[in-house]
Design a protein around this motif. Structure first.
Motif, PDB file in Angstrom:
ATOM      1  N   ALA A 426     -11.576   0.044 -21.131  1.00  0.00           N
ATOM      2  CA  ALA A 426     -12.519   0.564 -22.123  1.00  0.00           C
ATOM      3  C   ALA A 426     -12.949   1.962 -21.693  1.00  0.00           C
ATOM      4  O   ALA A 426     -13.086   2.240 -20.500  1.00  0.00           O
ATOM      5  N   GLY A 427     -13.155   2.819 -22.650  1.00  0.00           N
ATOM      6  CA  GLY A 427     -13.531   4.185 -22.331  1.00  0.00           C
ATOM      7  C   GLY A 427     -12.348   5.116 -22.189  1.00  0.00           C
ATOM      8  O   GLY A 427     -12.508   6.301 -21.931  1.00  0.00           O
ATOM      9  N   GLY A 428     -11.135   4.562 -22.293  1.00  0.00           N
ATOM     10  CA  GLY A 428      -9.950   5.417 -22.328  1.00  0.00           C
ATOM     11  C   GLY A 428      -9.293   5.677 -20.999  1.00  0.00           C
ATOM     12  O   GLY A 428      -8.352   6.485 -20.910  1.00  0.00           O
ATOM     13  N   GLN A 429      -9.731   5.029 -19.913  1.00  0.00           N
ATOM     14  CA  GLN A 429      -9.062   5.222 -18.638  1.00  0.00           C
ATOM     15  C   GLN A 429      -7.828   4.329 -18.547  1.00  0.00           C
ATOM     16  O   GLN A 429      -7.815   3.196 -19.058  1.00  0.00           O
ATOM     17  N   ALA A 430      -6.766   4.852 -17.893  1.00  0.00           N
ATOM     18  CA  ALA A 430      -5.514   4.107 -17.776  1.00  0.00           C
ATOM     19  C   ALA A 430      -4.952   4.221 -16.372  1.00  0.00           C
ATOM     20  O   ALA A 430      -5.171   5.220 -15.673  1.00  0.00           O
ATOM     21  N   GLU A 431      -4.264   3.181 -15.919  1.00  0.00           N
ATOM     22  CA  GLU A 431      -3.553   3.172 -14.653  1.00  0.00           C
ATOM     23  C   GLU A 431      -2.132   2.660 -14.899  1.00  0.00           C
ATOM     24  O   GLU A 431      -1.920   1.719 -15.666  1.00  0.00           O
ATOM     25  N   LEU A 432      -1.188   3.290 -14.234  1.00  0.00           N
ATOM     26  CA  LEU A 432       0.202   2.825 -14.272  1.00  0.00           C
ATOM     27  C   LEU A 432       0.699   2.821 -12.830  1.00  0.00           C
ATOM     28  O   LEU A 432       0.669   3.847 -12.148  1.00  0.00           O
ATOM     29  N   CYS A 433       1.137   1.648 -12.357  1.00  0.00           N
ATOM     30  CA  CYS A 433       1.590   1.562 -10.970  1.00  0.00           C
ATOM     31  C   CYS A 433       2.667   0.491 -10.874  1.00  0.00           C
ATOM     32  O   CYS A 433       2.853  -0.325 -11.778  1.00  0.00           O
ATOM     33  N   TRP A 434       3.387   0.529  -9.760  1.00  0.00           N
ATOM     34  CA  TRP A 434       4.348  -0.528  -9.512  1.00  0.00           C
ATOM     35  C   TRP A 434       4.575  -0.695  -8.019  1.00  0.00           C
ATOM     36  O   TRP A 434       4.395   0.211  -7.219  1.00  0.00           O
ATOM     37  N   GLU A 446       4.469   1.716  -4.837  1.00  0.00           N
ATOM     38  CA  GLU A 446       5.487   2.756  -4.683  1.00  0.00           C
ATOM     39  C   GLU A 446       5.078   4.013  -5.446  1.00  0.00           C
ATOM     40  O   GLU A 446       5.314   5.127  -4.984  1.00  0.00           O
ATOM     41  N   GLU A 447       4.468   3.841  -6.605  1.00  0.00           N
ATOM     42  CA  GLU A 447       3.972   4.959  -7.425  1.00  0.00           C
ATOM     43  C   GLU A 447       2.640   4.539  -8.020  1.00  0.00           C
ATOM     44  O   GLU A 447       2.389   3.349  -8.279  1.00  0.00           O
ATOM     45  N   TYR A 448       1.777   5.536  -8.265  1.00  0.00           N
ATOM     46  CA  TYR A 448       0.465   5.226  -8.815  1.00  0.00           C
ATOM     47  C   TYR A 448       0.021   6.411  -9.661  1.00  0.00           C
ATOM     48  O   TYR A 448      -0.064   7.531  -9.165  1.00  0.00           O
ATOM     49  N   TYR A 449      -0.226   6.164 -10.953  1.00  0.00           N
ATOM     50  CA  TYR A 449      -0.669   7.208 -11.875  1.00  0.00           C
ATOM     51  C   TYR A 449      -2.041   6.839 -12.438  1.00  0.00           C
ATOM     52  O   TYR A 449      -2.313   5.658 -12.726  1.00  0.00           O
ATOM     53  N   LEU A 450      -2.890   7.834 -12.618  1.00  0.00           N
ATOM     54  CA  LEU A 450      -4.201   7.662 -13.255  1.00  0.00           C
ATOM     55  C   LEU A 450      -4.329   8.676 -14.391  1.00  0.00           C
ATOM     56  O   LEU A 450      -3.760   9.764 -14.330  1.00  0.00           O
ATOM     57  N   ASP A 467      -1.776  10.226 -20.914  1.00  0.00           N
ATOM     58  CA  ASP A 467      -1.842  11.492 -20.179  1.00  0.00           C
ATOM     59  C   ASP A 467      -2.178  11.118 -18.734  1.00  0.00           C
ATOM     60  O   ASP A 467      -3.340  10.984 -18.359  1.00  0.00           O
ATOM     61  N   LEU A 468      -1.099  10.934 -17.920  1.00  0.00           N
ATOM     62  CA  LEU A 468      -1.254  10.371 -16.581  1.00  0.00           C
ATOM     63  C   LEU A 468      -0.699  11.328 -15.535  1.00  0.00           C
ATOM     64  O   LEU A 468       0.269  12.049 -15.781  1.00  0.00           O
ATOM     65  N   THR A 469      -1.314  11.320 -14.352  1.00  0.00           N
ATOM     66  CA  THR A 469      -0.873  12.172 -13.245  1.00  0.00           C
ATOM     67  C   THR A 469      -0.848  11.354 -11.965  1.00  0.00           C
ATOM     68  O   THR A 469      -1.768  10.565 -11.691  1.00  0.00           O
ATOM     69  N   SER A 470       0.216  11.566 -11.160  1.00  0.00           N
ATOM     70  CA  SER A 470       0.331  10.858  -9.885  1.00  0.00           C
ATOM     71  C   SER A 470      -0.379  11.649  -8.792  1.00  0.00           C
ATOM     72  O   SER A 470      -0.773  12.810  -8.983  1.00  0.00           O
ATOM     73  N   ALA A 471      -0.490  11.041  -7.639  1.00  0.00           N
ATOM     74  CA  ALA A 471      -1.176  11.695  -6.514  1.00  0.00           C
ATOM     75  C   ALA A 471      -0.462  12.967  -6.075  1.00  0.00           C
ATOM     76  O   ALA A 471      -1.103  13.906  -5.590  1.00  0.00           O
TER      77      ALA A 471
END
Length: 517
Positions: A426-434, A446-450, A467-471
């Protein structure tokens, strides 16, 4: 010049006649050349002018074929008469050798033919187009490149064929001006060609501009020139139930952009629609009009074996065809063989690969033996819309906020199981990881995007905007069509063709399971 050229009476009569020259005065006595036949006047003028004669006093044999030896003799005699005013050539050993030597010495031919074989139309035209100088075969007709439907500019004899069309020597064998380059040449046609070659007043006047359909077919074939491709193929979609109308109507409705880009698709006649009235639809376009094509069923046998059945379709003239296949559990259920003089035999089984794209036959070194001209954007859009009929819906924001989705797959290259997670808060935050399991339990990420997520809509689709960016600064920024259903969250490839990590190794449409929410 007309009087000079027509004085070939004695010289050219020697080339094809089996009668004494005194028989020429007898006129038209042939029982097999009837008034009303398209070639009657041509045979009459050619015989009365002494350009050609019958095989007997009463038989012209209009449907008999000519050999390459006879063709080169005619060409050599015409050239010598035009350039010197007389024909002095005589038979050699074998009888045609003196004409072959003359033709080579004077640039009429540059290679040997199978001299006793029947001359094809393309082969005969190649020889005759060089029999007279360019000024004697000046263009009088507009015949645009690619406008002869069965002679693309990639055809090996295209230059000669177009030259004779433009000079008014030829105009084709039907209303579309088809050349039929691989068929044999008949004595009836030879009479017409000789008359027009020798008498410019008899040449034909017409104009040919390539239709949109012809131009699109020619362009597609030209795109294969210089490659190792024997044919082009495209997947057009699936006909789930037997057609109630024509396949052309189905294509106009289901793949309108393909029809717009390749209008020849809707001109493929029913006689070249192979495989019935339902199934996956593929278009096959051989390299040129000299290609041989055979389509046969794949028959499933016991214990996983299979065999090839009797051909459903065969052609030696390389026309585009439509193939409807893969109707049951046996996929592929159809075999397509295409043979060209440039590529040899290429065998292909119409089906889609693991990425949802046409399976492409390649050489051992990876060089493609075929060209894929599918429009995947259109296929992709149609597939998404079709899924709306099978329980999937466009999501609203409330359907996705505070949800987590995962996709697990086995990476064969690295022999590990990978699990991807997509969290939409909620609020529009997203995470993509594996992370991955190397046999000792799941390892760290192995990868982590916020970043941010939102839903955007157009008239027909809903898109998950990410709209995600990795470390380390890598960016994922695109809009992905999405659907939700009982099976999970379906995610498609981004509008900028950006694939998410779990898509790069698998299908363009991926279903993620719900973890929570």
């Amino acid at each position: 010049m007309k009087k000079k050229v027509l004085s070939l009476v004695m010289a050219l009569a020697l080339s094809l006649t089996l009668l004494p020259l005194s028989a020429l005065a007898a006129g038209m006595t042939f029982t097999d050349v009837l008034a009303g036949e398209w070639y009657y006047n041509d045979v009459k003028q050619a015989v009365e002018s002494g350009l050609i004669n019958g095989k007997t006093a009463t038989a012209y044999c209009p449907n008999d074929n000519l050999s390459y030896a006879e063709a080169v003799k005619l060409a050599a005699c015409m050239h010598q008469k035009y350039t010197t005013g007389a024909v002095t050539l005589q038979n050699g050993s074998p009888w045609y050798q003196s004409y072959v030597d003359y033709a080579k010495a004077n640039g009429i031919i540059s290679k040997d033919y199978s001299w006793n074989a029947k001359a094809t139309r393309a082969g005969y035209m190649e020889i005759f187009a060089a029999a007279l100088p360019a000024k004697a075969l000046a263009a009088k007709n507009t015949v645009n490149d690619g406008s002869i439907p069965d002679v693309p500019m990639s055809h090996p004899q295209a230059a000669a064929i177009y030259k004779l069309y433009r000079a008014g020597i030829l105009q084709g064998s039907d209303s579309q001006h088809s050349c039929k380059p691989d068929s044999s040449i008949r004595r009836s046609e030879v009479a017409a060609i000789l008359t027009r070659m020798m008498d410019s007043s008899k040449r034909l006047s017409f104009a040919m501009t390539a239709t949109a359909a012809q131009a699109s077919l020619t362009a597609l074939r030209q795109s294969m020139a210089g490659t190792s491709a024997a044919f082009a193929a495209a997947y057009l979609g699936n006909v789930g139930e037997p057609l109630t109308g024509s396949i052309a109507q189905w294509m106009k409705k289901n793949c309108p952009q393909m029809v717009k880009d390749y209008p020849f698709l809707t001109e493929i006649p029913a006689s070249r629609v192979v495989g019935g009235d339902f199934g996956d639809v593929y278009c096959v376009v051989p390299l040129d009009g000299s290609a041989s094509v055979t389509v046969s069923p794949v028959i499933e046998l016991e214990y996983g074996d299979w065999d090839i059945g009797s051909p459903l379709y065969q052609s030696k003239t390389g026309e585009p065809i439509l193939v409807l296949c893969n109707k049951g559990d046996c996929v592929p259920d159809t075999q397509v063989n295409v043979t060209t003089s440039k590529t040899g035999l290429v065998t292909w089984y119409p089906m889609l690969d693991d990425d949802g794209q046409v399976f492409v036959v390649s050489m051992d070194n990876g060089t493609p033996r075929m060209k894929d001209f599918s429009n995947y954007d259109e296929l992709y859009e149609n597939l998404l819309l079709d899924l709306l009929n099978y329980g999937w819906v466009w999501p609203g924001s409330n359907d996705l906020k505070d949800t987590s989705w995962y996709y697990e797959w086995y990476d064969m290259d690295n022999e590990v199981t990978k699990c991807h997670f997509l969290e939409l808060r909620a609020g529009g935050q997203a995470e993509l990881c594996w992370n991955y399991d190397a046999g000792t339990g799941f390892q760290g990420y192995e990868e982590y995007y916020l970043g941010q997520w939102s839903l955007v809509y157009d008239e027909e689709m809903a898109y998950l905007k990410l709209d995600l960016t990795s470390a380390d600064g890598r960016v994922i920024r695109d809009q992905y069509p999405v659907l939700v259903g009982y099976e999970g969250l379906l995610v498609g490839v981004g509008t900028k063709k950006t694939q998410l990590p779990f898509q790069s190794q698998h299908y363009i449409l991926t279903v993620l399971d719900r973890a929570y929410g």
